[in-house]
Design a protein around this motif. Structure first.
Motif, PDB file in Angstrom:
ATOM      1  N   VAL A   1       0.860  -1.183   0.000  1.00 37.16           N
ATOM      2  CA  VAL A   1       0.000   0.000   0.000  1.00 37.16           C
ATOM      3  C   VAL A   1       0.899   1.237   0.000  1.00 37.16           C
ATOM      4  O   VAL A   1       1.774   1.372   0.849  1.00 37.16           O
ATOM      5  CB  VAL A   1      -0.934   0.025   1.227  1.00 37.16           C
ATOM      6  N   VAL A   2       0.667   2.127  -0.982  1.00 39.67           N
ATOM      7  CA  VAL A   2       1.414   3.384  -1.078  1.00 39.67           C
ATOM      8  C   VAL A   2       0.426   4.526  -0.853  1.00 39.67           C
ATOM      9  O   VAL A   2      -0.560   4.650  -1.573  1.00 39.67           O
ATOM     10  CB  VAL A   2       2.087   3.530  -2.462  1.00 39.67           C
ATOM     11  N   THR A   3       0.686   5.332   0.180  1.00 35.87           N
ATOM     12  CA  THR A   3      -0.156   6.487   0.485  1.00 35.87           C
ATOM     13  C   THR A   3       0.646   7.751   0.205  1.00 35.87           C
ATOM     14  O   THR A   3       1.784   7.884   0.674  1.00 35.87           O
ATOM     15  CB  THR A   3      -0.614   6.474   1.958  1.00 35.87           C
ATOM     16  N   VAL A   4       0.058   8.664  -0.582  1.00 33.46           N
ATOM     17  CA  VAL A   4       0.725   9.919  -0.934  1.00 33.46           C
ATOM     18  C   VAL A   4      -0.144  11.065  -0.430  1.00 33.46           C
ATOM     19  O   VAL A   4      -1.355  11.089  -0.665  1.00 33.46           O
ATOM     20  CB  VAL A   4       0.933  10.023  -2.458  1.00 33.46           C
ATOM     21  N   THR A   5       0.487  11.999   0.285  1.00 32.89           N
ATOM     22  CA  THR A   5      -0.232  13.136   0.882  1.00 32.89           C
ATOM     23  C   THR A   5       0.343  14.446   0.353  1.00 32.89           C
ATOM     24  O   THR A   5       1.567  14.645   0.374  1.00 32.89           O
ATOM     25  CB  THR A   5      -0.104  13.093   2.422  1.00 32.89           C
ATOM     26  N   HIS A   6      -0.532  15.325  -0.114  1.00 35.94           N
ATOM     27  CA  HIS A   6      -0.121  16.651  -0.592  1.00 35.94           C
ATOM     28  C   HIS A   6       0.278  17.503   0.614  1.00 35.94           C
ATOM     29  O   HIS A   6      -0.468  17.619   1.583  1.00 35.94           O
ATOM     30  CB  HIS A   6      -1.295  17.300  -1.340  1.00 35.94           C
ATOM     31  N   VAL A   7       1.491  18.076   0.578  1.00 36.76           N
ATOM     32  CA  VAL A   7       1.967  18.908   1.681  1.00 36.76           C
ATOM     33  C   VAL A   7       1.805  20.384   1.332  1.00 36.76           C
ATOM     34  O   VAL A   7       1.205  21.154   2.073  1.00 36.76           O
ATOM     35  CB  VAL A   7       3.440  18.578   2.030  1.00 36.76           C
ATOM     36  N   THR A   8       2.366  20.784   0.214  1.00 32.71           N
ATOM     37  CA  THR A   8       2.274  22.183  -0.192  1.00 32.71           C
ATOM     38  C   THR A   8       2.495  22.278  -1.694  1.00 32.71           C
ATOM     39  O   THR A   8       3.026  21.361  -2.308  1.00 32.71           O
ATOM     40  CB  THR A   8       3.324  23.044   0.554  1.00 32.71           C
ATOM     41  N   GLY A   9       2.068  23.393  -2.293  1.00 34.29           N
ATOM     42  CA  GLY A   9       2.408  23.615  -3.685  1.00 34.29           C
ATOM     43  C   GLY A   9       1.259  23.938  -4.590  1.00 34.29           C
ATOM     44  O   GLY A   9       0.167  24.289  -4.160  1.00 34.29           O
ATOM     45  N   ALA A  10       1.552  23.802  -5.871  1.00 35.38           N
ATOM     46  CA  ALA A  10       0.685  24.283  -6.948  1.00 35.38           C
ATOM     47  C   ALA A  10      -0.613  23.499  -7.056  1.00 35.38           C
ATOM     48  O   ALA A  10      -0.756  22.400  -6.528  1.00 35.38           O
ATOM     49  CB  ALA A  10       1.438  24.218  -8.270  1.00 35.38           C
ATOM     50  N   LEU A  11      -1.551  24.081  -7.799  1.00 37.22           N
ATOM     51  CA  LEU A  11      -2.852  23.456  -8.001  1.00 37.22           C
ATOM     52  C   LEU A  11      -2.751  22.133  -8.755  1.00 37.22           C
ATOM     53  O   LEU A  11      -3.584  21.264  -8.589  1.00 37.22           O
ATOM     54  CB  LEU A  11      -3.756  24.421  -8.767  1.00 37.22           C
ATOM     55  N   ALA A  12      -1.733  21.980  -9.577  1.00 35.49           N
ATOM     56  CA  ALA A  12      -1.629  20.783 -10.417  1.00 35.49           C
ATOM     57  C   ALA A  12      -0.868  19.657  -9.722  1.00 35.49           C
ATOM     58  O   ALA A  12      -0.219  18.849 -10.358  1.00 35.49           O
ATOM     59  CB  ALA A  12      -0.938  21.137 -11.721  1.00 35.49           C
ATOM     60  N   SER A  13      -0.915  19.614  -8.398  1.00 35.04           N
ATOM     61  CA  SER A  13      -0.184  18.597  -7.652  1.00 35.04           C
ATOM     62  C   SER A  13      -0.671  17.197  -8.048  1.00 35.04           C
ATOM     63  O   SER A  13      -1.862  16.933  -8.087  1.00 35.04           O
ATOM     64  CB  SER A  13      -0.406  18.815  -6.156  1.00 35.04           C
ATOM     65  N   GLY A  14       0.257  16.297  -8.323  1.00 38.08           N
ATOM     66  CA  GLY A  14      -0.104  14.930  -8.706  1.00 38.08           C
ATOM     67  C   GLY A  14       1.038  13.979  -8.459  1.00 38.08           C
ATOM     68  O   GLY A  14       2.147  14.377  -8.112  1.00 38.08           O
ATOM     69  N   VAL A  15       0.770  12.697  -8.640  1.00 34.75           N
ATOM     70  CA  VAL A  15       1.793  11.684  -8.406  1.00 34.75           C
ATOM     71  C   VAL A  15       1.556  10.492  -9.331  1.00 34.75           C
ATOM     72  O   VAL A  15       0.424  10.210  -9.724  1.00 34.75           O
ATOM     73  CB  VAL A  15       1.808  11.248  -6.917  1.00 34.75           C
TER      74      VAL A  15
END
Length: 198
Positions: A127-141
């Motif tokens: 299981v890989v969990t990715v959390t947005h911390v800071t930054g632009a509107l186009a944040s993705g992974v």
């Protein structure tokens, strides 16, 4: 009279404690039902059905006065029931459930195309969990697994979890590759969770 005498020769012989003419029928029925057959060696292991999704190992527990071969097997974890070293072995073989231990990798990705690669041996699910911390509107992974393809998501202001699976009951080699797809001022945190057998 000679024919009558020839027919009876050997009919009174015992096979597995039964008259010869009855032994074949009794043995065939016992084998069909999956039971033990008289005359089978007592040291032959009978395979047990495994429970799906669970992992087991066997341990040998010698009785007092056991032989050196039995004592050498003590403390070893066996995937399958081990063969007994001799026909009259009285050592106890126990079936134990192996509880998977959880392991983790964590880190941060910042800036466009920043990436991380982790390689490890693990069980059938990661299981890989990715959390947005800071930054632009186009944040993705973008997350890729060597066993179960890739996953993508936009994670503005939140988090997303990806689950990867391998069709196996034994540990396999995993390679997890994460690529940050936000702008240069974007940062995300990732957590990779997997299980191993103790």
């Amino acid at each position: 009279m000679a024919k009558e005498r020839d027919r009876r020769i050997g009919e009174d012989q015992l096979v597995y404690g039964l008259p010869k003419r009855m032994a074949a029928r009794a043995t065939g029925k016992a084998r069909e039902s999956g039971g033990s057959v008289s005359g089978d060696p007592p040291y032959r292991p009978t395979p047990e059905p495994e429970e799906p999704g669970k992992h087991f190992f066997r341990t040998v527990h010698p009785k007092p006065g056991a032989c050196e071969k039995c004592k050498e097997m003590e403390g070893i974890k066996f995937k399958e029931e081990p063969e007994r070293p001799h026909p009259n072995c009285k050592s106890e073989i126990r079936k134990n459930e192996a509880k998977p231990e959880k392991r983790y990798f964590s880190g941060f990705l910042s800036g466009y195309e920043d990436n991380a690669v982790y390689q490890f041996w693990g069980l059938d699910t990661v299981v890989v969990t990715v959390t947005h911390v800071t930054g632009a509107l186009a944040s993705g992974v973008h997350v890729f697994s060597n066993r179960d393809g890739d996953r993508q998501s936009h994670i503005l202001g939140g988090s997303v979890s990806f689950e990867f699976h391998a069709e196996t009951d034994v540990p396999v080699f995993w390679s997890i590759h994460l690529i940050q797809k936000g702008a240069n001022n974007t940062m995300v945190r990732y957590d990779v969770e997997y299980g191993i057998l103790p």
